[in-house]
Design a protein around this motif. Structure first.
Motif, PDB file in Angstrom:
ATOM      1  N   ARG A 181       1.220  -0.903  -0.254  1.00 34.32           N
ATOM      2  CA  ARG A 181      -0.206   0.437   0.253  1.00 34.32           C
ATOM      3  C   ARG A 181       1.250   1.049   0.198  1.00 34.32           C
ATOM      4  N   PRO A 182       1.404   1.720  -1.056  1.00 37.65           N
ATOM      5  CA  PRO A 182       2.233   2.746  -1.469  1.00 37.65           C
ATOM      6  C   PRO A 182       1.901   4.266  -0.994  1.00 37.65           C
ATOM      7  N   LEU A 183       2.659   4.346   0.064  1.00 36.62           N
ATOM      8  CA  LEU A 183       2.619   5.636   0.419  1.00 36.62           C
ATOM      9  C   LEU A 183       3.123   7.011  -0.494  1.00 36.62           C
ATOM     10  N   ILE A 184       2.521   8.040  -0.899  1.00 38.02           N
ATOM     11  CA  ILE A 184       2.404   9.055  -1.810  1.00 38.02           C
ATOM     12  C   ILE A 184       2.677  10.444  -0.976  1.00 38.02           C
ATOM     13  N   VAL A 185       4.035  11.256  -1.336  1.00 33.31           N
ATOM     14  CA  VAL A 185       3.832  12.607  -0.539  1.00 33.31           C
ATOM     15  C   VAL A 185       3.369  13.579  -1.334  1.00 33.31           C
ATOM     16  N   ASP A 186       2.477  14.035  -1.541  1.00 34.68           N
ATOM     17  CA  ASP A 186       2.171  15.636  -2.888  1.00 34.68           C
ATOM     18  C   ASP A 186       2.790  16.711  -1.847  1.00 34.68           C
ATOM     19  N   MET A 187       3.864  16.913  -2.255  1.00 37.66           N
ATOM     20  CA  MET A 187       4.603  18.531  -1.650  1.00 37.66           C
ATOM     21  C   MET A 187       3.944  19.666  -2.346  1.00 37.66           C
ATOM     22  N   GLY A 188       3.683  20.369  -1.741  1.00 35.48           N
ATOM     23  CA  GLY A 188       3.015  21.646  -1.928  1.00 35.48           C
ATOM     24  C   GLY A 188       0.874  21.613  -3.021  1.00 35.48           C
ATOM     25  N   ALA A 189       0.453  20.886  -2.475  1.00 35.84           N
ATOM     26  CA  ALA A 189      -0.269  20.148  -3.170  1.00 35.84           C
ATOM     27  C   ALA A 189      -1.642  21.577  -3.135  1.00 35.84           C
ATOM     28  N   GLY A 236      -7.864   6.998   2.393  1.00 34.30           N
ATOM     29  CA  GLY A 236      -6.299   7.152   2.670  1.00 34.30           C
ATOM     30  C   GLY A 236      -6.158   8.538   2.362  1.00 34.30           C
ATOM     31  N   LEU A 237      -6.573   9.438   1.910  1.00 37.62           N
ATOM     32  CA  LEU A 237      -5.714  10.474   1.243  1.00 37.62           C
ATOM     33  C   LEU A 237      -6.155  11.533   2.546  1.00 37.62           C
ATOM     34  N   SER A 238      -5.596  12.774   2.615  1.00 35.53           N
ATOM     35  CA  SER A 238      -5.218  13.179   3.639  1.00 35.53           C
ATOM     36  C   SER A 238      -4.384  14.224   3.077  1.00 35.53           C
ATOM     37  N   PHE A 239      -4.842  15.735   3.907  1.00 36.94           N
ATOM     38  CA  PHE A 239      -3.922  17.255   4.091  1.00 36.94           C
ATOM     39  C   PHE A 239      -3.339  17.190   4.833  1.00 36.94           C
ATOM     40  N   GLN A 240      -2.202  17.642   5.252  1.00 35.65           N
ATOM     41  CA  GLN A 240      -1.472  18.147   6.493  1.00 35.65           C
ATOM     42  C   GLN A 240      -0.980  19.141   5.641  1.00 35.65           C
ATOM     43  N   SER A 241      -0.748  20.766   7.059  1.00 33.79           N
ATOM     44  CA  SER A 241      -0.696  21.596   7.045  1.00 33.79           C
ATOM     45  C   SER A 241       1.463  21.685   7.088  1.00 33.79           C
ATOM     46  N   GLY A 242       2.235  22.550   6.628  1.00 37.06           N
ATOM     47  CA  GLY A 242       2.915  22.564   6.631  1.00 37.06           C
ATOM     48  C   GLY A 242       4.164  23.015   5.665  1.00 37.06           C
ATOM     49  N   THR A 243       5.494  23.453   5.892  1.00 44.74           N
ATOM     50  CA  THR A 243       5.952  23.061   4.256  1.00 44.74           C
ATOM     51  C   THR A 243       7.124  22.307   4.023  1.00 44.74           C
ATOM     52  N   ILE A 244       7.824  22.168   2.765  1.00 47.14           N
ATOM     53  CA  ILE A 244       8.559  20.462   2.373  1.00 47.14           C
ATOM     54  C   ILE A 244       9.218  20.225   3.196  1.00 47.14           C
ATOM     55  N   MET A 245      10.177  20.663   4.271  1.00 52.45           N
ATOM     56  CA  MET A 245      11.422  21.072   4.213  1.00 52.45           C
ATOM     57  C   MET A 245      10.310  20.270   6.455  1.00 52.45           C
ATOM     58  N   VAL A 255       7.763  10.358  -4.006  1.00 53.14           N
ATOM     59  CA  VAL A 255       7.480  12.316  -3.348  1.00 53.14           C
ATOM     60  C   VAL A 255       7.246  12.725  -4.826  1.00 53.14           C
ATOM     61  N   ILE A 256       5.873  13.901  -4.819  1.00 48.21           N
ATOM     62  CA  ILE A 256       6.173  14.368  -5.703  1.00 48.21           C
ATOM     63  C   ILE A 256       5.675  15.901  -5.561  1.00 48.21           C
ATOM     64  N   ALA A 257       6.059  16.622  -6.450  1.00 50.44           N
ATOM     65  CA  ALA A 257       5.581  18.169  -6.514  1.00 50.44           C
ATOM     66  C   ALA A 257       5.941  19.020  -7.528  1.00 50.44           C
ATOM     67  N   LEU A 258       3.896  19.162  -7.986  1.00 49.80           N
ATOM     68  CA  LEU A 258       4.299  20.154  -9.047  1.00 49.80           C
ATOM     69  C   LEU A 258       3.619  21.922  -9.273  1.00 49.80           C
ATOM     70  N   HIS A 259       5.097  21.927  -9.759  1.00 49.70           N
ATOM     71  CA  HIS A 259       4.833  23.624  -9.789  1.00 49.70           C
ATOM     72  C   HIS A 259       5.644  24.108  -8.394  1.00 49.70           C
ATOM     73  N   THR A 263      13.663  26.951  -5.887  1.00 47.90           N
ATOM     74  CA  THR A 263      14.813  26.341  -5.547  1.00 47.90           C
ATOM     75  C   THR A 263      13.143  24.979  -3.834  1.00 47.90           C
ATOM     76  N   ALA A 264      11.795  25.479  -3.901  1.00 45.16           N
ATOM     77  CA  ALA A 264      11.009  24.343  -3.443  1.00 45.16           C
ATOM     78  C   ALA A 264      11.151  22.845  -3.849  1.00 45.16           C
TER      79      ALA A 264
END
Length: 392
Positions: A181-189, A236-245, A255-259, A263-264
């Protein structure tokens, strides 16, 4: 009624719905035949130049195969499949649903009436090019893509096409990840367009269990995303508050990041490398860090014609930045490729860097380091931001 008659009753209902235009979809599941990667078969009605056909989508673990059949061919395939290879089938029409289940020689058929369901388009081109074919979904309405009637809004057609294209690219990459059950993290969703579309497709269409976490700085978007995920039944879908780092990506399989701006994007790549993610995919936006160094540094004199005009400096900065990112990923054990993922008519920031972990770290390390050094020297670059994160 004996067992074979239940299959014939289902096929008769399918045939009648096809003829009357009431057929929405027939889905065969519970496959236990000789093709280990086959998950399900979806059957719909399409209209081609040769007339009306039964369109079969053979859904495999990492790909789909679409074939069209005449009625006699289609019914023969369905009859044979239901007798042996498939344990279940779900027929959806505008008037009723019919559930078929087989356990050994025992077969059960249950019919349930429905109201208000619309007939989907049978246009051949539209049907075959979109992974997301059902548009009456809570998340599509919540994100402003679909109206109250469940149809995609006229002013959201381009966005919907982009989302489908992203699913078409990302889904196969995720489906080959070995985790159960892969965990996918979308940075800057952001609003989570990709997250909702991917989860919907993988969990409900491809039947691939996944967990997706969207990381977003804006708390209101996080709250809205979680509310929509709950309303959609996407556990299985959720959102969390915070910066990438700030986000701890430990355990992430992708790990996915679109636009992510400038340097983000590198922050996202670093988080993916640190987590040992099997997949890192980024669509960079802005390349200011390298451009500033190119403008302040001393490039090779032979490049002067290429860097004389500001627009060319900008384009070269994009190319150099992403080339160095790809090389730094290779240095850390990833096989990389870079390609356009949407038309530049939609966005000029349309390059996608895809990195899949293949254990190449240590192989030709010195050669890759030399390539990085040579590129920096050629363009008068002191250090790529990602180098600093990686301690190089």
């Amino acid at each position: 009624m004996n067992a074979p008659d239940r299959i014939e009753e289902l096929l008769s209902a399918t045939k009648d719905a096809f003829a009357s235009g009431a057929l929405v979809q027939l889905k065969l599941g519970g496959y236990h035949g000789d093709e280990p990667e086959l998950k399900a078969v979806l059957v719909k009605k399409i209209t081609t130049k040769a007339g009306e056909k039964y369109s079969f989508t053979w859904r495999y673990k990492t790909r789909d195969t679409i074939k069209n059949y005449s009625q006699s061919e289609a019914l023969a395939l369905l009859r044979e499949g239901l007798k042996d290879a498939f344990r279940s089938a779900q027929l959806a029409t505008t008037d009723f649903d019919m559930l078929f289940e087989r356990n050994g020689e025992k077969m059960r058929l249950k019919r349930t009436d429905v109201e208000g369901r619309e007939v989907p388009s049978t246009d051949h081109n539209r049907a075959k090019n979109r992974p997301l074919t059902e548009t009456d979904k809570p998340w599509l309405k919540a994100l402003g893509l679909a109206g109250k009637n469940g149809a995609i809004r006229h002013d959201a057609q381009d966005k919907f096409r982009q989302i489908n294209k992203m699913v078409e690219i990302f889904a196969p990459l995720i489906q080959v990840i070995k985790a159960e059950r892969p965990l996918i993290v979308d940075m800057g969703a952001g609003k989570g367009y990709l997250d909702f579309a991917l989860y919907d497709y993988l969990a409900t269409v491809a039947e691939r269990p996944v967990r997706i976490v969207g990381v977003e700085m804006r708390e209101q978007l996080v709250a809205d995303g979680n509310a929509t995920a709950k309303a959609s039944g996407f556990a299985g879908l959720s959102f969390q508050s915070g910066t990438i780092m700030e986000f701890d990506a430990t355990g992430a399989d992708a790990v996915i990041a679109l636009h992510a701006c400038d340097t983000a994007t590198d922050d996202a790549i670093f988080r993916g490398i640190s987590a040992g993610a099997a997949l890192i995919a980024v669509a960079p936006c802005c390349h200011k860090q390298i451009r500033r160094q190119m403008e302040a540094g001393q490039a090779d004199a032979r490049l002067e014609p290429l860097l004389r005009h500001g627009i060319f400096v900008e384009r070269q900065a994009e190319m150099v930045t992403d080339t160095l990112r790809a090389l730094l990923l290779e240095l850390n054990g990833y096989k990389t490729k870079v390609f356009e993922f949407v038309s530049d008519a939609h966005t000029p920031k349309n390059n996608l860097i895809v990195a899949e972990k293949d254990g190449r770290a240590g192989r030709d390390r010195e050669a890759v380091l030399k390539q990085i050094t040579d590129i920096k020297t050629l363009f008068g670059i002191e250090q790529h931001y990602l180098e600093g994160l990686l301690g190089l």
